[in-house]
Design an enzyme around this catalytic site. Structure first.
Site, PDB file in Angstrom:
ATOM      1  N   GLN A  29     129.384 112.394  48.854  1.00 12.86           N
ATOM      2  CA  GLN A  29     128.884 112.349  47.466  1.00 12.86           C
ATOM      3  C   GLN A  29     128.252 113.689  47.078  1.00 12.86           C
ATOM      4  OE1 GLN A  29     127.122 108.475  46.043  1.00 12.86           O
ATOM      5  NE2 GLN A  29     126.383 108.449  48.149  1.00 12.86           N
ATOM      6  N   VAL A  30     127.304 114.130  47.875  1.00 18.32           N
ATOM      7  CA  VAL A  30     126.591 115.370  47.544  1.00 18.32           C
ATOM      8  C   VAL A  30     127.482 116.578  47.832  1.00 18.32           C
ATOM      9  CG1 VAL A  30     124.529 116.758  48.013  1.00 18.32           C
ATOM     10  CG2 VAL A  30     124.373 114.258  48.003  1.00 18.32           C
ATOM     11  N   ALA A  77     126.397 113.854  56.996  1.00 15.37           N
ATOM     12  CA  ALA A  77     125.497 113.037  57.804  1.00 15.37           C
ATOM     13  C   ALA A  77     126.188 111.735  58.149  1.00 15.37           C
ATOM     14  CB  ALA A  77     124.209 112.730  57.024  1.00 15.37           C
ATOM     15  N   TYR A 116     119.823 118.202  54.223  1.00 17.37           N
ATOM     16  CA  TYR A 116     119.319 117.064  53.435  1.00 17.37           C
ATOM     17  C   TYR A 116     118.770 115.997  54.369  1.00 17.37           C
ATOM     18  CZ  TYR A 116     121.671 119.362  49.661  1.00 17.37           C
ATOM     19  OH  TYR A 116     122.049 120.309  48.739  1.00 17.37           O
ATOM     20  N   THR A 118     115.872 112.302  54.234  1.00 12.19           N
ATOM     21  CA  THR A 118     115.778 110.998  53.572  1.00 12.19           C
ATOM     22  C   THR A 118     114.364 110.441  53.509  1.00 12.19           C
ATOM     23  OG1 THR A 118     116.462 108.676  53.867  1.00 12.19           O
ATOM     24  CG2 THR A 118     116.386 110.006  55.835  1.00 12.19           C
ATOM     25  N   ASP A 119     114.129 109.582  52.539  1.00  8.80           N
ATOM     26  CA  ASP A 119     112.892 108.792  52.469  1.00  8.80           C
ATOM     27  C   ASP A 119     112.755 107.868  53.684  1.00  8.80           C
ATOM     28  OD1 ASP A 119     115.265 107.685  50.978  1.00  8.80           O
ATOM     29  OD2 ASP A 119     114.095 105.856  51.189  1.00  8.80           O
ATOM     30  N   TYR A 149     118.851 105.081  61.770  1.00  7.65           N
ATOM     31  CA  TYR A 149     119.255 106.155  60.849  1.00  7.65           C
ATOM     32  C   TYR A 149     118.062 107.058  60.534  1.00  7.65           C
ATOM     33  CZ  TYR A 149     120.297 108.274  56.283  1.00  7.65           C
ATOM     34  OH  TYR A 149     120.445 109.153  55.226  1.00  7.65           O
ATOM     35  N   TRP A 174     118.284 107.006  47.770  1.00 10.41           N
ATOM     36  CA  TRP A 174     119.129 106.109  46.972  1.00 10.41           C
ATOM     37  C   TRP A 174     120.209 106.895  46.190  1.00 10.41           C
ATOM     38  CZ3 TRP A 174     115.738 101.724  44.402  1.00 10.41           C
ATOM     39  CH2 TRP A 174     114.907 101.159  45.377  1.00 10.41           C
TER      40      TRP A 174
HETATM   41  N1  LIG Z   1     123.385 108.144  50.414  1.00 16.95           N
HETATM   42  C1  LIG Z   1     122.064 107.939  50.290  1.00 16.95           C
HETATM   43  O1  LIG Z   1     121.625 106.968  49.686  1.00 16.95           O
HETATM   44  C2  LIG Z   1     121.098 108.929  50.865  1.00 16.95           C
HETATM   45  C3  LIG Z   1     119.725 108.671  50.760  1.00 16.95           C
HETATM   46  C4  LIG Z   1     118.828 109.596  51.289  1.00 16.95           C
HETATM   47  C5  LIG Z   1     119.294 110.735  51.911  1.00 16.95           C
HETATM   48  N2  LIG Z   1     120.620 110.963  52.011  1.00 16.95           N
HETATM   49  C6  LIG Z   1     121.081 112.162  52.699  1.00 16.95           C
HETATM   50  O2  LIG Z   1     121.731 112.988  51.737  1.00 16.95           O
HETATM   51  C7  LIG Z   1     122.806 113.703  52.367  1.00 16.95           C
HETATM   52  C8  LIG Z   1     124.092 113.498  51.590  1.00 16.95           C
HETATM   53  O3  LIG Z   1     124.384 112.102  51.592  1.00 16.95           O
HETATM   54  P1  LIG Z   1     125.646 111.512  50.821  1.00 16.95           P
HETATM   55  O4  LIG Z   1     125.179 110.348  50.053  1.00 16.95           O
HETATM   56  O5  LIG Z   1     126.402 112.600  50.131  1.00 16.95           O
HETATM   57  O6  LIG Z   1     126.485 110.977  52.060  1.00 16.95           O
HETATM   58  P2  LIG Z   1     127.994 110.468  52.098  1.00 16.95           P
HETATM   59  O7  LIG Z   1     128.545 110.321  50.739  1.00 16.95           O
HETATM   60  O8  LIG Z   1     128.005 109.313  53.036  1.00 16.95           O
HETATM   61  O9  LIG Z   1     128.728 111.701  52.759  1.00 16.95           O
HETATM   62  C9  LIG Z   1     128.466 112.056  54.083  1.00 16.95           C
HETATM   63  C10 LIG Z   1     129.525 113.039  54.485  1.00 16.95           C
HETATM   64  O10 LIG Z   1     129.281 113.358  55.859  1.00 16.95           O
HETATM   65  C11 LIG Z   1     130.528 113.412  56.492  1.00 16.95           C
HETATM   66  N3  LIG Z   1     130.434 113.137  57.922  1.00 16.95           N
HETATM   67  C12 LIG Z   1     130.125 111.988  58.552  1.00 16.95           C
HETATM   68  N4  LIG Z   1     130.244 112.154  59.880  1.00 16.95           N
HETATM   69  C13 LIG Z   1     130.630 113.443  60.067  1.00 16.95           C
HETATM   70  C14 LIG Z   1     130.949 114.211  61.202  1.00 16.95           C
HETATM   71  N5  LIG Z   1     130.910 113.688  62.439  1.00 16.95           N
HETATM   72  N6  LIG Z   1     131.309 115.496  61.033  1.00 16.95           N
HETATM   73  C15 LIG Z   1     131.388 116.032  59.793  1.00 16.95           C
HETATM   74  N7  LIG Z   1     131.121 115.357  58.673  1.00 16.95           N
HETATM   75  C16 LIG Z   1     130.747 114.074  58.828  1.00 16.95           C
HETATM   76  C17 LIG Z   1     131.379 112.344  55.829  1.00 16.95           C
HETATM   77  O11 LIG Z   1     132.729 112.634  56.042  1.00 16.95           O
HETATM   78  P3  LIG Z   1     133.814 111.455  56.052  1.00 16.95           P
HETATM   79  O12 LIG Z   1     133.791 110.889  54.682  1.00 16.95           O
HETATM   80  O13 LIG Z   1     135.084 112.124  56.400  1.00 16.95           O
HETATM   81  O14 LIG Z   1     133.328 110.484  57.093  1.00 16.95           O
HETATM   82  C18 LIG Z   1     130.954 112.497  54.384  1.00 16.95           C
HETATM   83  O15 LIG Z   1     131.762 113.451  53.742  1.00 16.95           O
HETATM   84  C19 LIG Z   1     122.824 113.225  53.813  1.00 16.95           C
HETATM   85  O16 LIG Z   1     122.084 114.102  54.609  1.00 16.95           O
HETATM   86  C20 LIG Z   1     122.102 111.896  53.771  1.00 16.95           C
HETATM   87  O17 LIG Z   1     121.491 111.585  55.016  1.00 16.95           O
HETATM   88  C21 LIG Z   1     121.537 110.091  51.489  1.00 16.95           C
END
Ligand SMILES: NC(=O)c1ccc[n+]([C@@H]2O[C@H](COP(=O)([O-])OP(=O)(O)OC[C@H]3O[C@@H](n4cnc5c(N)ncnc54)[C@H](OP(=O)(O)O)[C@@H]3O)[C@@H](O)[C@H]2O)c1
Length: 315
Positions: A29-30, A77, A116, A118-119, A149, A174
């Site tokens: 997403q990000v 992540a 990045y 998280t909360d 996580y 979120w």
């Molecule tokens: N989503 C939330 O609600 C949330 C909340 C708080 C903080 N965050 C943090 O914000 C950041 C961005 O989150 P997001 O929502 O954009 O996450 P996301 O949409 O789940 O995207 C995560 C990305 O990480 C990649 N990934 C997973 N395993 C991997 C690996 N082994 N090697 C390389 N890439 C890998 C995934 O690739 P594939 O799609 O190919 O698996 C995906 O492109 C993260 O650090 C997350 O922890 C997210």
């Protein structure tokens, strides 16, 4: 692997060599949004999980040495919060070990690492809005994750800090957007499919549009990497909360989605105790964004305004 051409904005600084930016998780997403927002800062080398598997530390080191970026941006992540309870090793490899490896390599290259978090590094106390204790978390509050996580994300932060590399860690909450796996898209689907939905109403936080995160990241970076930056780069390193403004519950978020969608599904508020999941969730997920504003002059828009923009685009 995709690259973007050097920005005309930066070309006016004759003595400035635009950064080569390595972006991980380019289909997340990000990560998806960062492809665009970072492209005006330099040459973006955008790698998805196939091109760069963060669980393979040796491959990560090799790729970084090959590309030799001056800026590394890591939105990748292991984000499957419930699955992490049964796959702790993989979650640890991606969320805890890999950021440390990126940080070590960044340090060797003299690169700035943007990461990045998280909360969920917090335990979620202080959720009672009418209690005197209730307040959003500040960056220097004590961390105490209550699920795998969150523990792996905290370990990742600490691994980065331990290297002493130049770094920015943005804690957010979120996250949703017009693509990917997120609450907005799940709710839109379920509201079409079901007449009634039970939604948790005692977890509070700020829904955050991934596009706003990516825009804010680029705005921060533009202040740090431009040649006339008012920052000594060391001055601003560290952890920053970065969420859309305001707060709500998951139930409030669902109601706001419904108001845009016009569905007739009944949305019943329930406590977390009536929606058991493998991973426990913090009740108070609110993050205080003052440090970001005080340091960089950036405050993300209210979550409702962001949702309306995202919704309008996603139709
Ligand atoms: N989503 C939330 O609600 C949330 C909340 C708080 C903080 N965050 C943090 O914000 C950041 C961005 O989150 P997001 O929502 O954009 O996450 P996301 O949409 O789940 O995207 C995560 C990305 O990480 C990649 N990934 C997973 N395993 C991997 C690996 N082994 N090697 C390389 N890439 C890998 C995934 O690739 P594939 O799609 O190919 O698996 C995906 O492109 C993260 O650090 C997350 O922890 C997210």
């Amino acid at each position: 692997m995709t690259t973007a051409p050097r920005s005309p904005l930066l070309a006016r600084h004759a003595s400035f060599s635009a950064p080569r930016i390595l972006l991980t998780g380019a289909n997340g997403q990000v990560g998806w949004e960062l492809r665009r927002t970072l492209s005006c800062l330099g040459e973006v080398v955008a790698l998805d999980s196939k091109a760069l598997n963060l669980a393979d530390a040796a491959a990560v080191r090799q790729k970084l040495r090959e590309i030799a970026p001056s800026l590394i941006v890591n939105p990748a992540a292991y984000t499957a919060v419930d699955k992490a309870e049964s796959e702790p090793e993989l979650a640890h490899a991606v969320n805890a070990v890999a950021p440390g490896v990126l940080a070590e390599e960044a340090d060797k290259l003299g690169a700035l690492l943007v990461h990045y978090s998280t909360d969920y590094v917090f335990n979620g106390s202080g959720a009672e809005l009418d209690s005197g204790e209730a307040r959003p978390w500040r960056e220097d509050d004590a961390c105490d994750p209550i699920n795998v996580y969150g523990a792996t994300k905290l370990a990742g932060e600490r691994a980065i800090q331990a290297t002493g590399c130049r770094h920015l860690i943005f804690r957010t909450s979120w996250v949703y957007g017009a693509r990917g796996n997120n609450f907005l898209l799940t709710m839109r689907r379920l509201m079409r499919e079901r007449p009634e939905l039970k939604i948790v109403a005692d977890q509070i936080g700020a829904p955050t549009w991934c596009r706003d995160l990516a825009e804010a990241t680029a705005l921060v970076l533009s202040q740090m990497v431009l040649p006339d930056s008012r920052f000594d780069q060391t001055q601003a390193w560290g952890i920053y909360n970065m969420t859309n403004a305001g707060e709500t519950s998951w139930h409030g978020f669902a109601e706001a989605i419904q108001a845009l969608d016009g569905s007739n599904a009944r949305l019943l508020p329930i406590p977390s105790s009536e929606y058991p999941t493998p991973a426990r969730r913090p009740l108070n997920s609110r993050l205080n964004n003052d440090k970001l504003e005080q340091t960089f002059g950036i405050r993300l828009q209210d979550w409702r305004a962001a949702l309306a923009l995202c919704d309008a685009e996603g139709r």
